[in-house]
Design an enzyme around this catalytic site. Structure first.
Site, mmCIF file in Angstrom:
data_model
loop_
_atom_site.group_PDB
_atom_site.id
_atom_site.type_symbol
_atom_site.label_atom_id
_atom_site.label_comp_id
_atom_site.label_asym_id
_atom_site.label_seq_id
_atom_site.Cartn_x
_atom_site.Cartn_y
_atom_site.Cartn_z
ATOM 1 C CD GLU A 371 -2.561 -1.263 2.204
ATOM 2 O OE1 GLU A 371 -3.934 -1.892 2.315
ATOM 3 O OE2 GLU A 371 -2.159 -1.071 3.483
HETATM 4 C C1 TNX Z 1 -4.495 -4.319 4.723
HETATM 5 S S1 TNX Z 1 -2.809 -6.499 4.380
HETATM 6 C C2 TNX Z 1 -3.166 -3.971 4.839
HETATM 7 C C3 TNX Z 1 -3.067 -3.277 6.481
HETATM 8 C C4 TNX Z 1 -4.462 -3.150 7.212
HETATM 9 C C5 TNX Z 1 -5.335 -4.168 6.739
HETATM 10 C C6 TNX Z 1 -6.587 -4.204 7.425
HETATM 11 C C7 TNX Z 1 -1.799 -5.297 4.057
HETATM 12 C C8 TNX Z 1 -0.251 -5.930 3.641
HETATM 13 N N1 TNX Z 1 -1.998 -4.062 4.416
HETATM 14 O O1 TNX Z 1 -2.493 -2.225 6.284
HETATM 15 O O2 TNX Z 1 -4.222 -3.098 8.387
HETATM 16 O O3 TNX Z 1 -5.282 -4.343 5.431
HETATM 17 O O4 TNX Z 1 -7.263 -5.433 7.292
#
Ligand code: TNX
Length: 578
Positions: A371
């Site tokens: 992300e």
């Molecule tokens: C996605 S899964 C994220 C996290 C969040 C999560 C909440 C991932 C690698 N990143 O930053 O906490 O979703 O479900």
């Protein structure tokens, strides 16, 4: 009048008075007798007699304490029951282990598991060739071919023998043994129980070498004690990796001496505005050693280049605009990043990873990579490639979320796949170039997802995940184009935006963690929802007895009978309560 009394029984340890140890009748092996064997009363008053009678009646109504040899989670590879081999742990049993510090350490762990509920002394001794002799033998034997984590568990009328070529194997044999005892073994105080074990042999070894869970200690901070308790849950189900998500926008949770403001400033926040917190190096080391004693490797994650707001608050020089952002206590993602164009960022990354690596005996360093919505294309892959190289230069193996896939391959690197759709050509291509995968499907393994729409905490962006959803998938075939040989295992991540207490953690972990554990450990041939559901049901009373929170999902036929037949409320013989 002196009201002391003594009740004798074969299972009563010296110095401990049992009120009743009447074994429950086994409806499968004979008619129920209406004769309650009477304890030998030396002196008793009416109240005590009434208590004894009540307890005896309770025992008659209690369910059989017998377990089937195959009633283990995760399911064992090979089970050969032998009903002529049932054995009852006697009060005078001894635990004898190979004369090796690692085997003796497992023997002590076993004794510590069994002493509280049984009240038995269970001394630990060593021997060159340990034999059960109406006790328990833990045999470390490097000539047996059971793999690095496998074990053999034999139960006969002569006692129990666990054999393995490693201490990890012995440890897993002990976890199995624990589950074969009545649920009351989880009691923190002595209880009256017949500590019966089903006869036969289990030969067992894991399907995958990496079996993990992740705890996000950045969105909400959790005390060391809470983390140790999570480690205990992992150990019970033969998981062998604890991934700690140590840094995120809402807080930086590990001391870095060369960048002290990371915790002095960056640790003071968490989601919702709570006080946050961080682990000192001593705290982190305590977690690592506690886990290691349970054959669990800690995988530290420093999430880069995104999820870095807390670091930027502490060190604005790392921000692309060199301006400190405000501290962040919300739950959005993808807005922060360290400056990929500034050498200072790579100095920072090198220092942080060097210090974390120095505290971490395990082979892995997790560099996040998810992300980072504002770092794209070649800037992103260029950043990742430099950080991968830093990790390799520290002698560690790179792990990162599967967003790392487009970056150049680096020997040994592992991608943690968290997609919700197994069609992922970019990840499959990275695997063709040599990457291996840890599988954590968002819609099966994300323990922060709600079980059902009325679950009080959790998310639902990847869907609702009930126990069946957590169980019914196959890590070996889940991602199209990725052969099972490229899959090193599974992991269940627990993100903690909505999780604020140990009870919250346990509610989301149990009973789904055992489902993921079974996918990581058990051979595919044992996969069977109905069987799993019934085996798992027996763990409810165990958690209850141990004071562990869990979600009583209606999918599982939890037994309604109490786990503890009767806690001893008596004092040692001859001693009057004052
Ligand atoms: C996605 S899964 C994220 C996290 C969040 C999560 C909440 C991932 C690698 N990143 O930053 O906490 O979703 O479900």
């Amino acid at each position: 009048m002196n009201l002391t009394f003594a009740i004798t029984d074969a299972n009563t340890p010296p110095g401990v008075a049992a009120v009743s140890t009447t074994p429950s009748p086994d409806p499968t092996t004979g008619p129920v007798t209406d004769e309650v064997p009477l304890p030998t009363l030396v002196q008793a008053d009416a109240a005590t007699l009434a208590q004894v009678a009540e307890r005896a009646a309770g025992d008659l109504l209690a369910p059989p304490t017998r377990h089937r040899l195959a009633d283990v989670v995760p399911a064992a590879q090979h089970v050969e029951p032998d009903p002529t081999g049932d054995w009852v742990l006697p009060a005078e049993a001894v635990i004898v282990a190979s004369a090796d510090p690692a085997a003796l350490a497992v023997a002590e762990q076993l004794a510590n598991l069994l002493r509280p509920a049984t009240g038995y002394p269970l001394p630990v001794t060593d021997a060159t060739t340990p034999e059960p002799a109406d006790g328990i033998a833990l045999v470390l034997d490097d000539t047996v071919d059971l793999g690095a984590e496998g074990y053999r568990l034999g139960i006969t009328t002569n006692g129990v023998r666990v054999t393995a070529s490693t201490a990890a194997g012995l440890f897993y044999g002990v976890q199995t043994l624990r589950q074969l005892l009545p649920a009351a073994i989880e009691s923190p105080v002595p209880v009256t129980e017949r500590w019966a074990l089903p006869g036969g042999t289990i030969t067992d070894a894991p399907r995958f070498p990496y079996r993990g869970a992740m705890l996000d200690v950045a969105r909400h901070f959790f005390a060391v004690e809470d983390v140790l308790r999570v480690v205990d849950h992992l150990a019970r189900y033969k998981l062998n990796h604890l991934h700690l998500h140590l840094t995120d926008d809402q807080g930086w949770r590990i001391t870095v001496d060369s960048w002290p403001k990371l915790t002095a400033i960056g640790a003071a926040t968490e989601v919702g505005g709570g006080p946050g917190g961080h682990y000192t190096k001593a705290d982190y080391t305590r977690i690592v050693s506690y886990a290691s004693a349970r054959h669990i490797t800690v995988v530290p994650e420093i999430d880069l280049p995104g999820h870095t707001n807390a670091a930027l608050v502490a060190y604005p020089e790392l921000a692309p605009d060199k301006i400190a952002p405000p501290p962040y206590t919300g739950t959005e993602v993808g807005f922060s990043y360290v400056d990929p164009a500034d050498q200072r960022t790579y100095d920072f990354v090198t220092d942080v990873l060097r210090e974390v690596a120095a505290l971490t005996p395990g082979p892995w360093l997790h560099i996040g990579g998810d992300e980072a919505f504002k770092v794209n294309g070649e800037v992103y892959t260029g950043f990742v490639e430099r950080v991968q190289r830093i990790v390799a230069d520290l002698g560690k193996t790179v792990v990162g979320w599967h967003q790392l896939a487009p970056a150049a391959h680096l020997d040994g690197r592992v991608l943690q796949w968290w997609g919700t759709n197994g069609e992922d050509p970019t990840t499959a291509e990275a695997v063709r170039r040599g990457a291996r995968l840890i599988i954590s499907p968002g819609n099966h393994a994300y323990l922060d997802m709600k079980y059902a729409s009325d679950t009080p905490i959790g998310h639902d962006w990847a869907g609702l995940i009930d126990v069946r959803k957590a169980y019914d998938w196959d890590p070996g075939t889940h991602v199209t184009g990725v052969p099972s040989t490229a899959v090193i295992g599974v992991e269940a991540p627990l993100w903690t935006e909505s999780v604020t207490s140990l009870a919250d953690i346990e509610l989301l972990l149990l009973p789904r963690l055992p489902a993921i554990a079974e996918l990581g450990w058990s051979p595919r041939a044992t996969h069977d929802w109905n069987g799993f559901r019934d085996r798992l049901a027996g763990h409810g009373p165990r958690w209850e007895t141990a004071g562990i929170t869990f979600h009583r999902t209606p999918e599982i036929p939890w037994p309604s009978t109490p786990a503890i037949p009767g806690q001893r409320r008596t004092t040692p013989t001859g001693v009057n309560p004052t």
